[in-house]
Design a protein around this motif. Structure first.
Motif, PDB file in Angstrom:
ATOM      1  N   ASP A  71     -16.141  26.047  18.636  1.00 21.91           N
ATOM      2  CA  ASP A  71     -15.484  25.169  19.599  1.00 21.91           C
ATOM      3  C   ASP A  71     -16.328  23.927  19.894  1.00 21.91           C
ATOM      4  O   ASP A  71     -15.800  22.826  20.080  1.00 21.91           O
ATOM      5  N   ARG A 119     -15.835  21.602  17.019  1.00 18.58           N
ATOM      6  CA  ARG A 119     -14.524  20.945  17.103  1.00 18.58           C
ATOM      7  C   ARG A 119     -14.532  19.808  18.121  1.00 18.58           C
ATOM      8  O   ARG A 119     -13.921  18.758  17.905  1.00 18.58           O
ATOM      9  N   ASP A 131     -16.405  16.908  16.574  1.00 23.29           N
ATOM     10  CA  ASP A 131     -15.571  16.272  15.548  1.00 23.29           C
ATOM     11  C   ASP A 131     -14.485  15.409  16.182  1.00 23.29           C
ATOM     12  O   ASP A 131     -14.135  14.342  15.667  1.00 23.29           O
ATOM     13  N   SER A 164      -8.556  12.361  17.970  1.00 22.52           N
ATOM     14  CA  SER A 164      -7.742  13.477  17.482  1.00 22.52           C
ATOM     15  C   SER A 164      -6.554  13.739  18.393  1.00 22.52           C
ATOM     16  O   SER A 164      -5.453  14.060  17.930  1.00 22.52           O
ATOM     17  N   PRO A 172     -10.073  20.379  22.430  1.00 20.93           N
ATOM     18  CA  PRO A 172     -10.656  19.168  21.853  1.00 20.93           C
ATOM     19  C   PRO A 172      -9.649  18.038  21.667  1.00 20.93           C
ATOM     20  O   PRO A 172     -10.045  16.911  21.381  1.00 20.93           O
ATOM     21  N   ASP A 173      -8.353  18.337  21.810  1.00 19.80           N
ATOM     22  CA  ASP A 173      -7.326  17.320  21.537  1.00 19.80           C
ATOM     23  C   ASP A 173      -6.418  17.106  22.742  1.00 19.80           C
ATOM     24  O   ASP A 173      -5.203  17.052  22.624  1.00 19.80           O
TER      25      ASP A 173
END
Length: 257
Positions: A40, A43, A46, A120, A181-182
């Motif tokens: 996580d 992620r 990223d 993202s 994350p998004d």
């Protein structure tokens, strides 16, 4: 009377993505919990450094029927953007000239889509959220949509002012968390301008697959836009009562019919 069985930490883990009841091995986390945390965390990193594709976002908005303009902040690179938040709040000279020379009249609403701290999230959710939002705006017709690279929330103030917008909605990637994350956020500001503060904005956050749906988020944003324009304000003075409206709507419909 039957006494309900006590709830366990395992039951709680099914209700939230938060890290609860992970257990332990000696003084450490179990291997699987540690691996999940590392995944996580990767992620989230990223998401912060993901590429941003403004032409692809613009193509999606064009398909909805919105005229789209591409602009950039004064942050010249992703590294500079992360180190210098102030540069993400101002347009570069080329973008400022583009919006300043754009042939347009005053508009009720400007929609700005910025990469923020999670490109993202923007790639995954922004176009579909706008598609739902335009259906919730009623008679309010948006002006040009603006896709902004290297954007912070306050960049919408300058964009909205240059476009002569009474209201600006900034859709932007939120700071990634270890469970989302998004996540996309929406910031609504009446009478955008350089003098605006964060206290004068409303925020609808946690728009992602495990958070607010596009329809629910669009309903809240649409309500805030309509009420903000009618009352000529946003921020701490405008409380989100869209949930009350949603609960009353079926009853109101029954009375009318």
């Amino acid at each position: 009377m039957t006494t309900p069985a006590p709830r366990s930490l395992r039951d709680l883990r099914h209700l939230t993505p938060a890290r609860v009841g992970l257990g332990r091995t000696g003084a450490s986390l179990p291997t699987q919990a540690l691996l999940n945390f590392a995944l996580d965390h990767a992620r989230a990193r990223d998401a912060v450094h993901a590429g941003f594709d403004p032409p692809a976002i613009a193509a999606g908005l064009d398909a909805i029927g919105l005229r789209t303009l591409l602009v950039s902040s004064q942050a010249g690179s992703r590294a500079e953007y992360l180190k210098r938040p102030d540069l993400g709040r101002k347009l570069d000279a080329t973008s400022e000239h583009l919006l300043g020379s754009e042939p347009h009249g005053p508009c009720a609403l400007a929609i700005v889509i910025g990469d923020g701290l999670s490109p993202s999230a923007v790639k995954a959710h922004a176009v579909e959220l706008v598609r739902n939002l335009v259906l919730k705006l009623g008679a309010i017709e948006p002006g040009p949509a603006v896709v902004a690279s290297g954007a912070r929330v306050a960049l919408g103030d300058q964009i909205g002012a240059l476009l002569g917008a009474r209201m600006v909605v900034v859709l932007i990637g939120e700071r990634p968390g270890l469970s989302a994350p998004d996540s996309l956020g929406a910031y609504i500001t009446f009478s955008p301008g350089a003098e605006r503060s964060d206290a004068e904005r409303n925020c609808v956050s946690n728009i992602h697959a495990s958070g607010l749906s596009y329809d629910e988020a669009a309903f809240r944003i649409g309500w805030l836009v309509r009420e903000g324009l009618a009352r000529r304000l946003t921020g701490v003075a405008l409380k989100d009562e869209s949930g009350l409206q949603a609960r009353l709507a079926p009853e109101s419909t029954r009375r009318v019919t």
